[in-house]
Every structure is written in C-alpha cells, then in structure tokens.
Scaffold this motif. Structure first.
Motif, PDB file in Angstrom:
ATOM      1  N   ILE A 133       0.855  -1.190   0.000  1.00  0.00           N
ATOM      2  CA  ILE A 133       0.000   0.000   0.000  1.00  0.00           C
ATOM      3  C   ILE A 133       0.888   1.237   0.000  1.00  0.00           C
ATOM      4  O   ILE A 133       1.822   1.341   0.795  1.00  0.00           O
ATOM      5  CB  ILE A 133      -0.913   0.015   1.249  1.00  0.00           C
ATOM      6  CG1 ILE A 133      -1.787  -1.240   1.294  1.00  0.00           C
ATOM      7  CG2 ILE A 133      -1.758   1.276   1.282  1.00  0.00           C
ATOM      8  CD1 ILE A 133      -2.476  -1.468   2.618  1.00  0.00           C
ATOM      9  N   VAL A 134       0.600   2.162  -0.908  1.00  0.00           N
ATOM     10  CA  VAL A 134       1.276   3.463  -0.921  1.00  0.00           C
ATOM     11  C   VAL A 134       0.216   4.522  -0.672  1.00  0.00           C
ATOM     12  O   VAL A 134      -0.829   4.550  -1.335  1.00  0.00           O
ATOM     13  CB  VAL A 134       1.998   3.725  -2.264  1.00  0.00           C
ATOM     14  CG1 VAL A 134       2.506   5.159  -2.334  1.00  0.00           C
ATOM     15  CG2 VAL A 134       3.138   2.749  -2.449  1.00  0.00           C
ATOM     16  N   VAL A 135       0.482   5.391   0.296  1.00  0.00           N
ATOM     17  CA  VAL A 135      -0.447   6.463   0.654  1.00  0.00           C
ATOM     18  C   VAL A 135       0.216   7.789   0.310  1.00  0.00           C
ATOM     19  O   VAL A 135       1.285   8.100   0.827  1.00  0.00           O
ATOM     20  CB  VAL A 135      -0.777   6.424   2.164  1.00  0.00           C
ATOM     21  CG1 VAL A 135      -1.787   7.498   2.505  1.00  0.00           C
ATOM     22  CG2 VAL A 135      -1.276   5.055   2.574  1.00  0.00           C
ATOM     23  N   ARG A 136      -0.418   8.548  -0.577  1.00  0.00           N
ATOM     24  CA  ARG A 136       0.076   9.881  -0.943  1.00  0.00           C
ATOM     25  C   ARG A 136      -0.829  10.913  -0.272  1.00  0.00           C
ATOM     26  O   ARG A 136      -2.039  10.946  -0.517  1.00  0.00           O
ATOM     27  CB  ARG A 136       0.058  10.078  -2.454  1.00  0.00           C
ATOM     28  CG  ARG A 136       0.561  11.453  -2.881  1.00  0.00           C
ATOM     29  CD  ARG A 136       0.430  11.663  -4.375  1.00  0.00           C
ATOM     30  NE  ARG A 136       1.137  10.649  -5.148  1.00  0.00           N
ATOM     31  CZ  ARG A 136       2.426  10.739  -5.484  1.00  0.00           C
ATOM     32  NH1 ARG A 136       3.136  11.770  -5.103  1.00  0.00           N
ATOM     33  NH2 ARG A 136       2.987   9.785  -6.203  1.00  0.00           N
ATOM     34  N   ALA A 137      -0.225  11.748   0.570  1.00  0.00           N
ATOM     35  CA  ALA A 137      -0.977  12.800   1.242  1.00  0.00           C
ATOM     36  C   ALA A 137      -1.161  13.980   0.295  1.00  0.00           C
ATOM     37  O   ALA A 137      -0.221  14.386  -0.391  1.00  0.00           O
ATOM     38  CB  ALA A 137      -0.251  13.245   2.501  1.00  0.00           C
ATOM     39  N   LEU A 138      -2.357  14.507   0.246  1.00  0.00           N
ATOM     40  CA  LEU A 138      -2.655  15.684  -0.561  1.00  0.00           C
ATOM     41  C   LEU A 138      -2.586  16.937   0.310  1.00  0.00           C
ATOM     42  O   LEU A 138      -2.659  16.852   1.541  1.00  0.00           O
ATOM     43  CB  LEU A 138      -4.046  15.530  -1.184  1.00  0.00           C
ATOM     44  CG  LEU A 138      -4.205  14.338  -2.140  1.00  0.00           C
ATOM     45  CD1 LEU A 138      -5.641  14.230  -2.615  1.00  0.00           C
ATOM     46  CD2 LEU A 138      -3.249  14.451  -3.313  1.00  0.00           C
ATOM     47  N   PRO A 139      -2.443  18.118  -0.286  1.00  0.00           N
ATOM     48  CA  PRO A 139      -2.311  19.349   0.515  1.00  0.00           C
ATOM     49  C   PRO A 139      -3.429  19.566   1.533  1.00  0.00           C
ATOM     50  O   PRO A 139      -3.180  20.108   2.610  1.00  0.00           O
ATOM     51  CB  PRO A 139      -2.304  20.451  -0.551  1.00  0.00           C
ATOM     52  CG  PRO A 139      -1.710  19.791  -1.747  1.00  0.00           C
ATOM     53  CD  PRO A 139      -2.224  18.380  -1.718  1.00  0.00           C
ATOM     54  N   ALA A 140      -4.628  19.119   1.234  1.00  0.00           N
ATOM     55  CA  ALA A 140      -5.745  19.301   2.175  1.00  0.00           C
ATOM     56  C   ALA A 140      -5.543  18.522   3.469  1.00  0.00           C
ATOM     57  O   ALA A 140      -6.163  18.841   4.495  1.00  0.00           O
ATOM     58  CB  ALA A 140      -7.055  18.871   1.514  1.00  0.00           C
ATOM     59  N   SER A 141      -4.681  17.527   3.466  1.00  0.00           N
ATOM     60  CA  SER A 141      -4.472  16.715   4.665  1.00  0.00           C
ATOM     61  C   SER A 141      -3.831  17.507   5.801  1.00  0.00           C
ATOM     62  O   SER A 141      -3.956  17.135   6.968  1.00  0.00           O
ATOM     63  CB  SER A 141      -3.635  15.481   4.340  1.00  0.00           C
ATOM     64  OG  SER A 141      -2.349  15.862   3.903  1.00  0.00           O
ATOM     65  N   ALA A 142      -3.151  18.586   5.481  1.00  0.00           N
ATOM     66  CA  ALA A 142      -2.496  19.398   6.512  1.00  0.00           C
ATOM     67  C   ALA A 142      -3.507  20.027   7.458  1.00  0.00           C
ATOM     68  O   ALA A 142      -3.218  20.217   8.648  1.00  0.00           O
ATOM     69  CB  ALA A 142      -1.631  20.471   5.876  1.00  0.00           C
ATOM     70  N   THR A 143      -4.678  20.362   6.967  1.00  0.00           N
ATOM     71  CA  THR A 143      -5.698  21.009   7.807  1.00  0.00           C
ATOM     72  C   THR A 143      -6.788  20.042   8.245  1.00  0.00           C
ATOM     73  O   THR A 143      -7.702  20.443   8.964  1.00  0.00           O
ATOM     74  CB  THR A 143      -6.346  22.184   7.046  1.00  0.00           C
ATOM     75  OG1 THR A 143      -6.908  21.693   5.836  1.00  0.00           O
ATOM     76  CG2 THR A 143      -5.308  23.261   6.747  1.00  0.00           C
ATOM     77  N   ALA A 144      -6.689  18.783   7.839  1.00  0.00           N
ATOM     78  CA  ALA A 144      -7.711  17.801   8.196  1.00  0.00           C
ATOM     79  C   ALA A 144      -7.525  17.335   9.636  1.00  0.00           C
ATOM     80  O   ALA A 144      -6.409  17.239  10.145  1.00  0.00           O
ATOM     81  CB  ALA A 144      -7.637  16.599   7.258  1.00  0.00           C
ATOM     82  N   SER A 145      -8.632  17.020  10.270  1.00  0.00           N
ATOM     83  CA  SER A 145      -8.573  16.449  11.612  1.00  0.00           C
ATOM     84  C   SER A 145      -8.209  14.971  11.516  1.00  0.00           C
ATOM     85  O   SER A 145      -8.243  14.373  10.433  1.00  0.00           O
ATOM     86  CB  SER A 145      -9.915  16.615  12.320  1.00  0.00           C
ATOM     87  OG  SER A 145     -10.886  15.771  11.715  1.00  0.00           O
ATOM     88  N   TRP A 146      -7.880  14.378  12.657  1.00  0.00           N
ATOM     89  CA  TRP A 146      -7.559  12.953  12.705  1.00  0.00           C
ATOM     90  C   TRP A 146      -8.730  12.119  12.191  1.00  0.00           C
ATOM     91  O   TRP A 146      -8.545  11.183  11.418  1.00  0.00           O
ATOM     92  CB  TRP A 146      -7.176  12.564  14.125  1.00  0.00           C
ATOM     93  CG  TRP A 146      -7.236  11.101  14.413  1.00  0.00           C
ATOM     94  CD1 TRP A 146      -8.055  10.488  15.308  1.00  0.00           C
ATOM     95  CD2 TRP A 146      -6.468  10.043  13.811  1.00  0.00           C
ATOM     96  NE1 TRP A 146      -7.837   9.124  15.292  1.00  0.00           N
ATOM     97  CE2 TRP A 146      -6.872   8.831  14.386  1.00  0.00           C
ATOM     98  CE3 TRP A 146      -5.489  10.017  12.827  1.00  0.00           C
ATOM     99  CZ2 TRP A 146      -6.322   7.602  14.019  1.00  0.00           C
ATOM    100  CZ3 TRP A 146      -4.949   8.793  12.467  1.00  0.00           C
ATOM    101  CH2 TRP A 146      -5.360   7.607  13.059  1.00  0.00           C
TER     102      TRP A 146
END
Length: 136
Positions: free
Chosen positions: A82-95
């Motif tokens: 599994i490869v997970v790529r974080a997108l810019p919106a993830s910085a402001t997302a809650s847990w």
C-alpha cells in the motif's frame, strides 16, 4: 510505529505498487494498493511532499497516516503493498477526517483488487472463454 517488515523502503517498491496497483483518491489522500505474495507481510509506504506544508505539518500528517496504517494492518496483515500519498488538504484535516478518508480509500481499493482477481481467475489462461469454448 510500523515494524520494519511492514514498511515499503525502496523506490522500486513504491513505483511498482503505484504502477501495478489500483488507485483511489479522496479529499486528503490518494491510496494505491497492489497484491504481493500471500505469505508476505503487508507493507505500507507514505509520500508526504512539501506541497502539504512545512516540516511540522508534514510530520503531523505522516504520524497520523502511520497510525491509520498500523490500524489497517490488523485486518490486512499479509499479501498487500500500500502506498499512501498525502494531498495538501491533509495538513488542515482532523484525525477523524484523515482516518475516514484513509479507510474509505483502502476499502475501495481492496474491493477493486478482489474484482480484478475474480475476473482474471474467471477468464483462465488456457485460451478458452468462461463457457469453455475456444477463443478465436
């Protein structure tokens, strides 16, 4: 923290998973899942680029995604990369938002992998169709 045996380490592992796996994107993450040997432990890798934010934001996102990955290993402990790529919106997302996106993307890729495996098992490799007639 993920055990060493459960981490994707090399760029070859990452590129193989991204190229040959199934993809599913959400608001905060894009997830790629590929099958590996059924007896091998599942491995997870994370891509968190500078577009996500500064070092503090990237590290927070990575820690959260690692925890989500560790939780998912309980269900999918063997046979997957599994490869997970974080997108810019993830910085402001809650847990909760990050975990929900991760789980939804993982479930979608697992369903697509199952249907892909069933489809390939149904066609067979001996030159016949499912009905047993010869292919032209």
């Amino acid at each position: 923290m993920l055990a060493t045996r459960n981490r994707l380490r090399t760029s070859t592992d990452f590129s193989t998973t991204v190229r040959s796996g199934v993809r599913n994107g959400r608001r905060n993450v894009v997830l790629y899942t590929a099958t590996i040997g059924a007896d091998e432990p599942s491995r997870i890798g994370f891509i968190v680029s500078k577009s996500v934010g500064n070092a503090v934001a990237r590290n927070l996102v990575k820690r959260r995604l690692r925890e989500a990955g560790a939780i998912s290993l309980r269900e999918y402990g063997a046979g997957f990369a599994i490869v997970v790529r974080a997108l810019p919106a993830s910085a402001t997302a809650s847990w909760q938002e990050l975990l929900a996106d991760y789980n939804a993307a993982l479930d979608a890729t697992m369903k697509r992998l199952q249907s892909r495996q069933q489809h390939s098992a149904g066609t067979g490799s001996n030159g016949t169709t499912q009905e047993g007639t010869q292919r032209a």
